[in-house]
Structure formats: C-alpha cells, structure tokens
Scaffold this active site. Structure first.
Site, PDB file in Angstrom:
ATOM      1  N   ASP A 185     109.399  19.223  46.853  1.00 29.45           N
ATOM      2  CA  ASP A 185     110.871  18.929  47.583  1.00 29.45           C
ATOM      3  C   ASP A 185     111.268  19.901  48.646  1.00 29.45           C
ATOM      4  OD1 ASP A 185     110.839  17.774  44.593  1.00 29.45           O
ATOM      5  OD2 ASP A 185     112.590  16.815  45.735  1.00 29.45           O
ATOM      6  N   ARG A 228     114.712   7.828  44.725  1.00 25.13           N
ATOM      7  CA  ARG A 228     114.622   9.317  44.560  1.00 25.13           C
ATOM      8  C   ARG A 228     113.284   9.677  45.178  1.00 25.13           C
ATOM      9  NH1 ARG A 228     110.463   8.564  42.589  1.00 25.13           N
ATOM     10  NH2 ARG A 228     110.399  10.821  42.173  1.00 25.13           N
ATOM     11  N   ASN A 249     109.359  21.888  43.480  1.00 21.62           N
ATOM     12  CA  ASN A 249     109.038  20.470  42.891  1.00 21.62           C
ATOM     13  C   ASN A 249     109.705  20.160  41.401  1.00 21.62           C
ATOM     14  OD1 ASN A 249     107.981  17.840  43.377  1.00 21.62           O
ATOM     15  ND2 ASN A 249     106.365  18.366  41.714  1.00 21.62           N
ATOM     16  N   LYS A 250     109.696  19.076  40.736  1.00 18.29           N
ATOM     17  CA  LYS A 250     109.997  18.759  39.599  1.00 18.29           C
ATOM     18  C   LYS A 250     109.866  19.638  38.637  1.00 18.29           C
ATOM     19  CE  LYS A 250     112.302  15.758  39.085  1.00 18.29           C
ATOM     20  NZ  LYS A 250     113.735  16.053  39.036  1.00 18.29           N
ATOM     21  N   GLN A 255     110.310  10.523  35.102  1.00 17.33           N
ATOM     22  CA  GLN A 255     109.882   9.881  36.330  1.00 17.33           C
ATOM     23  C   GLN A 255     108.202   9.428  36.201  1.00 17.33           C
ATOM     24  OE1 GLN A 255     111.916  12.496  36.216  1.00 17.33           O
ATOM     25  NE2 GLN A 255     112.906  12.621  38.167  1.00 17.33           N
TER      26      GLN A 255
HETATM   27  O1  MRU Z   1     114.557  14.273  40.986  1.00 23.43           O
HETATM   28  P1  MRU Z   1     113.505  13.452  41.779  1.00 23.43           P
HETATM   29  O2  MRU Z   1     112.883  12.271  40.828  1.00 23.43           O
HETATM   30  O3  MRU Z   1     113.972  13.163  43.253  1.00 23.43           O
HETATM   31  O4  MRU Z   1     112.369  14.511  42.041  1.00 23.43           O
HETATM   32  C1  MRU Z   1     111.173  14.083  42.652  1.00 23.43           C
HETATM   33  C2  MRU Z   1     110.107  15.084  42.904  1.00 23.43           C
HETATM   34  O5  MRU Z   1     110.140  16.211  42.375  1.00 23.43           O
HETATM   35  C3  MRU Z   1     108.955  14.540  43.659  1.00 23.43           C
HETATM   36  O6  MRU Z   1     107.636  15.303  43.107  1.00 23.43           O
HETATM   37  C4  MRU Z   1     108.997  14.984  45.275  1.00 23.43           C
HETATM   38  O7  MRU Z   1     110.310  14.618  45.541  1.00 23.43           O
HETATM   39  C5  MRU Z   1     108.117  14.595  46.007  1.00 23.43           C
HETATM   40  S1  MRU Z   1     108.092  12.877  46.465  1.00 23.43           S
HETATM   41  C6  MRU Z   1     106.754  12.519  47.389  1.00 23.43           C
END
Ligand code: MRU
Length: 350
Positions: free
Chosen positions: A240, A51, A250-251, A199
């Site tokens: 993202d 991920r 982003n998350k 995470q």
């Molecule tokens: O759901 P995930 O764990 O893939 O979400 C990841 C994030 O939101 C990260 O901050 C983003 O992908 C940047 S990773 C360098």
C-alpha cells in the site's frame, strides 16, 4: 459443465458512470454497482466495496474527473477551487494506500496546464482513463518480472488480495499466477484468509479459482505450519505504501509472514507499481496506518463473536522492515537491497 478460466476485473468506465464489482458481496454474490456522484465514490472506497491500492487510485481518479465534469462554472479559478475541495474529500477516504493521493495529484497537474474549463474537463477525464489503462500494462510487466524472480519455485504463499480485482487487471502479487496459468506454468498458491475482513478467503480464493489457478486456503495462524509441512518456497505480497528505505506497508499480517520467511530461509517478495512508492516517507515510521472500526473484529456475518463492549484494536496494515524483504518487483524491474539506493536509482527516474 466446464468452466472457462477468466481473470476477473472490477472496474469499467462507461462514459457517465463507473461500474464497480462490489467486493463486499464476494464470493457469494457477483454484484455490480454504479457510481455517479462523488459521495458514491467516497463511500465505495471507505466501505471496501472497491479496495486494493491501485484500484482505489483508479476509482478516486474517475471520481474526481467525473465530479469536475459537472461543475457549473466557466471560471477556471472557481473550477480549481471546487476541484481542490473534492480532491481533499476523496483523499480523506483511506489513509495508507498512497496510490490514492498519487492519482489525485496526477489529475491536479493536468488541471494546472488547462487554459479553459472545457479543456480541463476533457483532459481530467482523459487522464483518469489513462491511469486505468496504464495500470493493466504495469501489472502485466510486474507479472513478467515476478515469473523470472520466482524461477522454478511453484509453491507460493500470499496474503490479502493483491490481485486482478485490486487493480485494473492481473494484479501485482497475483500477476505471475494469472500469467503462469495462461502459459501452462502451474503454481500451487497458499492463500492466507486475512482476518479480519477475509480478503484472502473471499477474494483471492475466488479470483484464482475463476482464473483456473490452483489455490489452497488456510487461516492466518496456519502460515508457519504450512510453510514447513507443505514446503512453501516463497511468499509474495502486494503493498500500500513503500517508503524511501524500502519499509513496506501492506495488509495486517504481512510482516508476520516476512518474519516467518526469515526463520525458514525462504525469500519474501513485495510486488508493487512505482505509484506505490512514497519517497517523502523516509522510513515505515512515517507511514500512516489506518485503524478501522471494532465491528470488523467483533462480528462475523452479522453475528457477534466477542463479548459486547470488549476493547478492540484494529490496525488494517502493518509495516515490514526492509531488512526482511528479498526483492521488490515493480514494472521497471526488480529492486534488491540496498533498497535506499535501488529505489533512488529506479523509482526516482520517472
Ligand atoms: O484493505 P485493503 O483490502 O484495501 O488492503 C489491500 C492490500 O493490503 C493489498 O495487498 C494492497 O493494496 C496491494 S493491491 C495490488
């Protein structure tokens, strides 16, 4: 016994398979999985075993090139048909991280220039390896620019994991901490645990510990209190998808931190490679937000923590308005408001 600090990585290409660090098992178990067929790649992405936007893109590129290397045809038209079918399949795995489609499109361009099936197979794999290796340099550059931007600020908050294991190495938001550690610059990092799938607790806390960076874990609801009481000087997060006006997905929980930064008058930085920009999204309203299943919220470690059949809303990402972002740190330099113009000037030049 002394622990030698190492920056962990999560992806290794081995001629006929991709080895991935199973991020679902961290931090208790360090397990590696072998991906050999396209369903393995798809499932690894959907189930968050791999991920983070850049790592998803790299994995998908290997998955597509790897699948294409097994097509049993010498006919380039038929090859292209199979390639498009598998490209669409992988593109469907997760909707928000644009790096996924960016990597798959890059492979499609390589295929468009091939004169034969053999040439296509060789060049597609070469391109996937290139996407992987380039990302390490891109992340190192982001780290260099981030160190400049953070200047003498040392108490920094982050959310999710935008680290080495979410990329090829170093990460984006975590890159300055890894580079800083190598250079004797000591940051104090406050990692939000990042509900619902943790995470921050499982991955960022583990990754920074492995790398010898001082990390303090907090729950997401402690962010405001921690900023005030511990004198947090800046927040830095990954991304993202960044739209043409700078709105950033982003998350989930990221926009809450940006609002807190505004309230406490501290800078809020986004760190991301140029592959995370999607100039076809005009604003954040155009960004698709992934909704995941209810189990991520109603259970913890396999135990129910909510009443059965309760209604659940589980968006995996949120959009931070460009108005709340102090700067976007890319491998091409740091972009400042007005983002519409700085993004056009810097990212569009590729
Ligand atoms: O759901 P995930 O764990 O893939 O979400 C990841 C994030 O939101 C990260 O901050 C983003 O992908 C940047 S990773 C360098």
């Amino acid at each position: 016994m002394t622990h030698t600090p190492t920056i962990p990585t999560s992806l290794e290409w081995h001629e006929d398979h991709l080895l991935i660090l199973n991020q679902q098992k961290l931090p208790n178990t360090v397990e590696y999985l072998t991906l050999t067929n396209i369903t393995d790649y798809y499932n690894a992405i959907v189930s968050l075993k791999v991920r983070g936007a850049p790592a998803i893109g790299i994995t998908a590129a290997y998955g597509l090139a790897h699948a294409a290397s097994h097509y049993e045809t010498d006919n380039l038209t038929e090859f292209t048909h199979l390639f498009r079918r598998d490209k669409d399949y992988l593109a469907d795995s997760r909707p928000t991280a644009v790096n996924l489609v960016w990597a798959l499109n890059r492979l499609e361009q390589v295929l468009a220039h091939a004169q034969s099936v053999n040439e296509a197979k060789t060049n597609l794999l070469h391109s996937a390896i290139q996407i992987h290796t380039e990302d390490e340099e891109v992340c190192r550059m982001i780290g260099e620019y981030a160190l400049d931007v953070l200047d003498d600020k040392r108490r920094i908050m982050t959310i999710c994991n935008a680290g080495s294991i979410a990329t090829s190495k170093y990460g984006t938001a975590l890159a300055p901490f890894h580079l800083g550690r190598e250079r004797g610059i000591g940051f104090q990092v406050f990692a939000c645990e990042t509900r619902p799938v943790l995470q921050g607790a499982r991955l960022t806390a583990w990754e920074l510990q492995q790398s010898g960076v001082d990390v303090t874990l907090i729950t997401d609801s402690m962010a405001a209190h921690t900023i005030k009481e511990k004198g947090v000087e800046a927040v830095i997060v990954g991304a993202d998808r960044i739209s043409a006006n700078g709105d950033t997905a982003n998350k989930i929980g990221t926009s809450m931190l940006a609002i807190l930064c505004h309230h406490y008058h501290i800078p809020f930085y986004v760190a991301a490679p140029s592959s995370t920009f999607d100039l076809s999204s005009r604003t954040g309203d155009d960004i698709p937000i992934e909704e995941r299943g209810p189990d991520e919220i109603t259970t913890m470690g396999g135990t129910m923590i909510a009443p059965e059949h309760v209604h659940v809303y589980n968006p995996a990402f949120d959009v931070t308005s460009h108005e709340l972002i102090s700067g976007i740190i890319t491998e091409k330099g740091v972009l400042y408001p007005h983002f519409q113009e700085s993004i056009q000037q810097t990212i569009n030049l590729a």
